[in-house]
Scaffold this motif. Sequence first.
Motif, PDB file in Angstrom:
ATOM      1  N   SER A 171       0.804  -1.228   0.000  1.00  0.00           N
ATOM      2  CA  SER A 171       0.000   0.000   0.000  1.00  0.00           C
ATOM      3  C   SER A 171       0.833   1.272   0.000  1.00  0.00           C
ATOM      4  O   SER A 171       0.381   2.308  -0.519  1.00  0.00           O
ATOM      5  CB  SER A 171      -0.953   0.004   1.199  1.00  0.00           C
ATOM      6  N   GLU A 210      -1.399  -5.222  -4.602  1.00  0.00           N
ATOM      7  CA  GLU A 210      -2.459  -4.313  -4.190  1.00  0.00           C
ATOM      8  C   GLU A 210      -2.830  -3.437  -5.371  1.00  0.00           C
ATOM      9  O   GLU A 210      -1.998  -3.140  -6.227  1.00  0.00           O
ATOM     10  CB  GLU A 210      -2.001  -3.466  -3.001  1.00  0.00           C
ATOM     11  N   GLY A 307      -6.334  -5.729  -2.100  1.00  0.00           N
ATOM     12  CA  GLY A 307      -5.037  -6.362  -1.875  1.00  0.00           C
ATOM     13  C   GLY A 307      -5.182  -7.852  -1.697  1.00  0.00           C
ATOM     14  O   GLY A 307      -6.181  -8.338  -1.151  1.00  0.00           O
TER      15      GLY A 307
END
Length: 337
Positions: A171, A210, A307
Amino acid sequence: MELDISSIKGYEQEIEKAATSEELYQIKVKYLGKKGLISGLNKQLKDVPNEDKKEFGMKLGELRNGFEALFNSKETEIAKSELDAKLEKEALDITMEGFPLSAGSQHPIMSIYYEIADIFGSMGFEVAVGPEVELDRYNFEMLNIPQEHPARDMQDTFYISDEVVMRTHTSPVQARVMESKEPPIKIIAPGKVYRCDYDITHTPMFHQVEGLLVDKNVTFADLKGTLTTFIQRMFGSGVPVRFRPSFFPFTEPSAEVDMGCTICGSKGCRVCKGTGWIEILGSGMCNDELYRHAGYEPGIYSGFAFGMGIERIAMLKYGIGDLRSFFENNLKFLRQF
């Protein structure tokens, strides 16, 4: 004092008669070994008067040099003879076929990695990458994970320092992209991540993908359509997909995504614990905090994020029960793929 050379006669004939390197070596031991005849003459130096030492030493040196010259010449002759005999006896047939060499192949994790990238690439997602050693700001703060959040616990995260960690997810790549450019953004961020876990379903290092899509008028229906398309292209068009309410700090609303168990055909088995469903990834609509951290003007953009663990996808795709099998480098296991 006269040099006692009478006991050193005959080494020329002995060297000449030597037929093997072993025989020649025994002659060297006889004359130049620790207790050899020529070596023994050195001991007489202490008994020689000072005025005769120079002459004694010169004669001893001439004797030793003469022996070594003959020995070295014979040693070269025997070595060549023995090599020629060995080559004749062990002739190499250059027409024989060589030993087969096995070609290497792609690791199953990387095969799934590229397959995921291809599927999302066909839907217009670009691949973005970032550092594996990450700043706390990008790994936690910009993703709405405050200081007191349990994900920051030392038991969950590898800390390099108070402000630097081994990234616990990919992320941070999304945060960096949002900080560096204005929407529209449509990326996936694949790569290695690190957490303090080790059992049959967790390892300290694993791979994640992700995804992030930010634009105007993006809805939850776009999220559902994107992820359903991905799952059915990865596992088959007939695989059922469902979304369950969940919680993630950086999405609201959030959803866990399940797919029908591919082992039992959604009938219920040990793998899916009799439910017929297997959790495959997490997702949700981006929290407004992400836009504020990125410096976007509030209320203009919307988007979604998701994700998944690549190893988890590989386990479901190939029917592997222990995550650690992918990292033990067992060739018998890897050759199956």
